[in-house]
Every structure is written in structure tokens, then in C-alpha cells.
Scaffold this active site. Structure first.
Site, short mmCIF file in Angstrom:
data_model
loop_
_atom_site.label_atom_id
_atom_site.label_comp_id
_atom_site.label_asym_id
_atom_site.label_seq_id
_atom_site.Cartn_x
_atom_site.Cartn_y
_atom_site.Cartn_z
N ILE A 131 45.30 37.14 40.04
CA ILE A 131 44.18 36.67 40.86
C ILE A 131 43.72 37.92 41.60
O ILE A 131 44.30 38.32 42.60
CB ILE A 131 44.60 35.55 41.85
CG1 ILE A 131 45.15 34.35 41.08
CG2 ILE A 131 43.40 35.15 42.72
CD1 ILE A 131 45.69 33.23 41.97
N PRO A 132 42.68 38.58 41.07
CA PRO A 132 42.37 39.97 41.46
C PRO A 132 41.62 40.11 42.79
O PRO A 132 40.45 40.51 42.83
CB PRO A 132 41.52 40.44 40.28
CG PRO A 132 40.83 39.20 39.80
CD PRO A 132 41.83 38.09 40.01
N CYS A 133 42.31 39.84 43.88
CA CYS A 133 41.68 39.95 45.19
C CYS A 133 41.28 41.39 45.51
O CYS A 133 40.45 41.61 46.39
CB CYS A 133 42.58 39.37 46.27
SG CYS A 133 44.26 40.01 46.25
N HIS A 134 41.81 42.36 44.78
CA HIS A 134 41.40 43.76 44.99
C HIS A 134 39.93 43.97 44.62
O HIS A 134 39.32 44.94 45.04
CB HIS A 134 42.30 44.72 44.21
CG HIS A 134 42.26 44.51 42.72
ND1 HIS A 134 43.06 43.57 42.09
CD2 HIS A 134 41.52 45.10 41.75
CE1 HIS A 134 42.82 43.60 40.80
NE2 HIS A 134 41.88 44.52 40.56
#
Length: 167
Positions: A131-134
Site C-alpha cells: 500500500i504505497p503511501c510513499h
């Protein structure tokens, strides 16, 4: 005797099924049954741990594929609990393609929320990279926060991930 049992329960909750060395961190991987539940950024130099389960082995395989090919698409069963708002933010984040970013404000507008609430949901994400919150940045194009931090090692990791995906 009760203390020993409690400590064992705490140890099993905290136990990793794998620790994968990456260029930016050691990733502590937790699974439950058929679900990926957590990826934690551990300090460089943390002793690696070979996968203990088939699922942990598959998580490591997919993370390694991502490290080679930044546009790799994860195919893992995720188990992450959160509020309805957090779940909606995490779904929106998963829709951001590799190599692209979205701002906290853009996601907030999309979800009829507020940028700070989106930031808090990003900080509560227990399965980063997958879950690519970056990929969520500030509206002026700055990095914003990452892992509930506005400076230090978390932003080094965020820069590395964004740089990796821009290749």
C-alpha cells in the site's frame, strides 16, 4: 507461570515471519494464515530472517521483484484493519501507479475529507510499499511526511522509494 504465558503471547504477536534486507531498510514481515498483516521498516544492520512460511516466502519474492522492477504489481492477500476512512484512503493510495504521485489534498478532495486526515491514515498504514503511501506528497510537490515523521530516516526511505519508481 501466567507471566510466562503472557510473554509468549506477546512474543508470538511481535514475531516476524521474515526479515528482508533492502537497500534502504530491513523489512520485518508479519503474516497470519493466508494474509500479509504488517511490513515494518527495521534499522539497516538488523539480522535478516529467512522466510518461516510459504506466504512469507511469497511476500519476500514479490518485494524482491519490486526492487528489481519498480512497476511490479503486488498480488497478495492483505489483512489490515482500520476505520472506514482509513480503508478508503488506503484504496485510493493503491490506485496511484508506480512512478506517479498524488497529494494529500488531491486524495482528500477525492474522498471528501481533509489533507491532515489523509496524512493520519497514511501514517496508520501497516503494509507500506504494497500500500504505497510513499507516493503521497504535499500539494506543493514536497515530500510531506512519511511514517508519521517529517524528517530523518523515514524521509530517506521515502526519497529512495520515489527515486526507485521514477526510473
Amino acid at each position: 507461570m501466567g507471566k510466562s504465558t503472557n510473554n509468549q503471547a506477546v512474543d508470538s504477536i511481535k514475531a516476524y515471519q521474515a526479515k528482508l534486507v533492502t537497500p534502504f531498510s530491513v523489512l520485518g514481515i508479519r503474516t497470519e494464515e493466508d494474509w500479509l498483516t504488517d511490513i515494518e521498516y527495521l534499522p539497516i544492520g538488523t539480522k535478516p530472517l529467512a522466510p518461516k512460511t510459504l506466504l512469507a516466502k511469497e511476500v519476500c519474492r514479490q518485494l524482491q521483484a519490486y526492487l528489481i522492477e519498480p512497476h511490479f504489481i503486488f498480488d497478495l492477500c492483505l489483512h489490515i484493519s482500520g476505520t472506514t476512512h482509513q480503508q478508503r484512503v488506503w484504496q485510493a493510495i493503491q490506485a496511484i501507479p508506480s512512478g506517479e504521485t498524488s497529494s494529500y489534498a488531491e486524495i482528500a478532495t477525492q474522498l471528501h475529507s481533509a489533507p491532515r486526515a489523509v496524512g493520519r491514515a497514511c501514517g496508520a498504514n501497516r503494509i507500506p510499499i504494497v500500500i504505497p503511501c510513499h507516493r503521497v506528497i504535499s500539494k506543493n510537490g514536497g515530500l510531506g511526511g512519511f511514517m508519521n515523521a517529517s524528517d530523518g530516516n523515514p524521509l530517506v526511505i521515502k526519497r529512495w522509494l520515489l527515486g526507485h519508481e521514477s526510473t
